[in-house]
Write a protein that holds these residues in place. Structure first.
Motif, short mmCIF file in Angstrom:
data_model
loop_
_atom_site.label_atom_id
_atom_site.label_comp_id
_atom_site.label_asym_id
_atom_site.label_seq_id
_atom_site.Cartn_x
_atom_site.Cartn_y
_atom_site.Cartn_z
N LYS A 146 -14.78 -10.32 -5.83
CA LYS A 146 -14.83 -8.98 -6.45
C LYS A 146 -14.38 -7.91 -5.44
O LYS A 146 -13.85 -6.87 -5.84
N ILE A 147 -14.61 -8.15 -4.15
CA ILE A 147 -14.19 -7.20 -3.12
C ILE A 147 -13.17 -7.89 -2.23
O ILE A 147 -13.46 -8.93 -1.61
N THR A 148 -11.99 -7.34 -2.18
CA THR A 148 -10.91 -7.90 -1.38
C THR A 148 -10.33 -6.82 -0.49
O THR A 148 -10.54 -5.62 -0.71
N ALA A 149 -9.61 -7.25 0.53
CA ALA A 149 -9.04 -6.29 1.48
C ALA A 149 -7.61 -6.66 1.82
O ALA A 149 -7.28 -7.84 1.99
N ASN A 150 -6.80 -5.65 1.92
CA ASN A 150 -5.46 -5.80 2.50
C ASN A 150 -5.63 -5.46 3.98
O ASN A 150 -5.52 -4.30 4.38
N ALA A 151 -5.94 -6.47 4.78
CA ALA A 151 -6.27 -6.26 6.19
C ALA A 151 -5.06 -6.57 7.06
O ALA A 151 -4.53 -7.68 7.03
#
Length: 359
Positions: A61-66
């Motif tokens: 549900k929580i993702t990141a473009n890191a």
């Protein structure tokens, strides 16, 4: 043995129940900028946290473009501004690189003040409310966590047997407070980029230089330096911050989830990395049997045979005096009366030091 094996159970492999079910979290995508791409901070802490731990624990549900700051061509001093301006939602960097913009950044990592990680952890916990206030006011960001890189120690290409031997030596420093401490010890502080250190030692341009026990080994300083003096001159404290507007606008359950993930997984991973880097960097550089070169994989250490200089009780007493009379004076002059008062109430209470505001 890799660093991930050290960290399992302490941080990244720790699975804790979250108060709100992952299914209840709204889908959220974050933009994140982190440390240099080949650094242990990025490889072993930040990248797996954002790309593996957070998505897994949140049920994707929580993702990141890191991305690493290296990928963006960003410089260390720019990171806080990138977060404050909203270029990225969350940014991680080093407090050392932004100390000139905010004197309070030096408050938790004054040169020579803390000689062990346990004391440093107490110092940061005590001062964190001050940084939370100042970061929001000065930079428009919310601090989410802090952890050190590792002990910043002294590498010398000439013989050194103790603190008194620093007199007359040219020593590369990395901050205003390390400069003040080296000058107080009778040395000549030299500002120089990291990539220039090895040839400068080879040519005798400098006698010694300060960096992490792990970083110096990775950079092959042991090829030219002969003596390792494990006097802790700093810790290279890292921060992770969020743009204040973006953070305030997140769903409260998302904020709570991220706060818990950072507190129970990211920060512990960072602190454990610092312990491993500090100990193994020293042990491998001086040929100690406890050296495990792959402990900091993917950047393995080199087992060398440098001379380990003992930090004597006399050195410790001298160091306390130098810190109190010179490093603190530099800090109080830059910090101001209100800042000094808050330092006394927080950090000062931990280390049993009371400063007087500069007149």
């Amino acid at each position: 043995m890799t660093i991930s094996k050290y960290l399992c159970g302490a941080a990244l492999c720790l699975i804790l129940p979250f108060a709100a079910s992952a299914q209840d979290l709204p889908e959220t995508e974050l933009s994140v900028i982190g440390s240099p791409v080949n650094s242990p901070n990025w490889t072993n802490v930040l990248e797996p946290f954002w790309n593996e731990t957070v998505p897994a624990d949140s049920g994707n549900k929580i993702t990141a473009n890191a991305v690493s700051m290296t990928d963006l061509g960003a410089k260390g001093p720019e990171l806080m501004r990138l977060a404050g301006s909203g270029v990225a939602d969350i940014v991680a960097g080093s407090t050392t690189l932004i100390s000139g913009e905010l004197p309070e950044n030096d408050a938790i990592d004054l040169a020579g003040l803390t000689q062990d990680l346990d004391t440093l952890q107490k110092v940061i916990a005590a001062y964190r409310p001050v940084l939370e206030e100042r970061y929001r006011d000065q930079f428009g960001v919310v601090p989410l966590g802090f952890w050190p890189t590792g002990a910043q120690v002294l590498w010398c290409a000439t013989e050194v047997s103790g603190l008194d031997d620093l007199a007359g030596k040219k020593i590369r420093v990395f901050s205003t407070t390390t400069s003040a401490l080296i000058a107080a010890a009778g040395g000549t502080p030299v500002t120089m980029s990291f990539s220039e250190i090895v040839p400068a030692m080879q040519r005798g341009v400098i006698d010694c230089a300060i960096t992490g026990s792990n970083s110096g080994n990775n950079a092959k300083w042991n090829d030219v330096a002969t003596h390792l003096f494990p006097i802790t001159l700093g810790w290279g404290v890292n921060f992770i911050v969020a743009n204040a507007d973006r953070w305030d606008g997140l769903d409260p359950e998302v904020r709570a989830f991220l706060e818990q993930e950072i507190e129970t997984k990211l920060e512990p991973a960072g602190w454990e990395m610092a312990r491993i880097a500090t100990d193994q960097g020293i042990w491998c550089s001086v040929g100690d049997d406890r050296c495990v070169p792959e402990s900091t994989a993917p950047r393995n250490l080199t087992k060398a045979d440098m001379t380990l200089v003992d930090l004597t009780d006399a050195d410790r007493e001298t160091l306390k005096t130098l810190v109190a009379e010179h490093v603190m004076a530099e800090f109080t002059a830059a910090c101001g009366a209100d800042c000094v008062q808050r330092w006394n109430e927080t950090v000062g209470a931990v280390v049993d030091i009371e400063l007087e505001a500069a007149q």
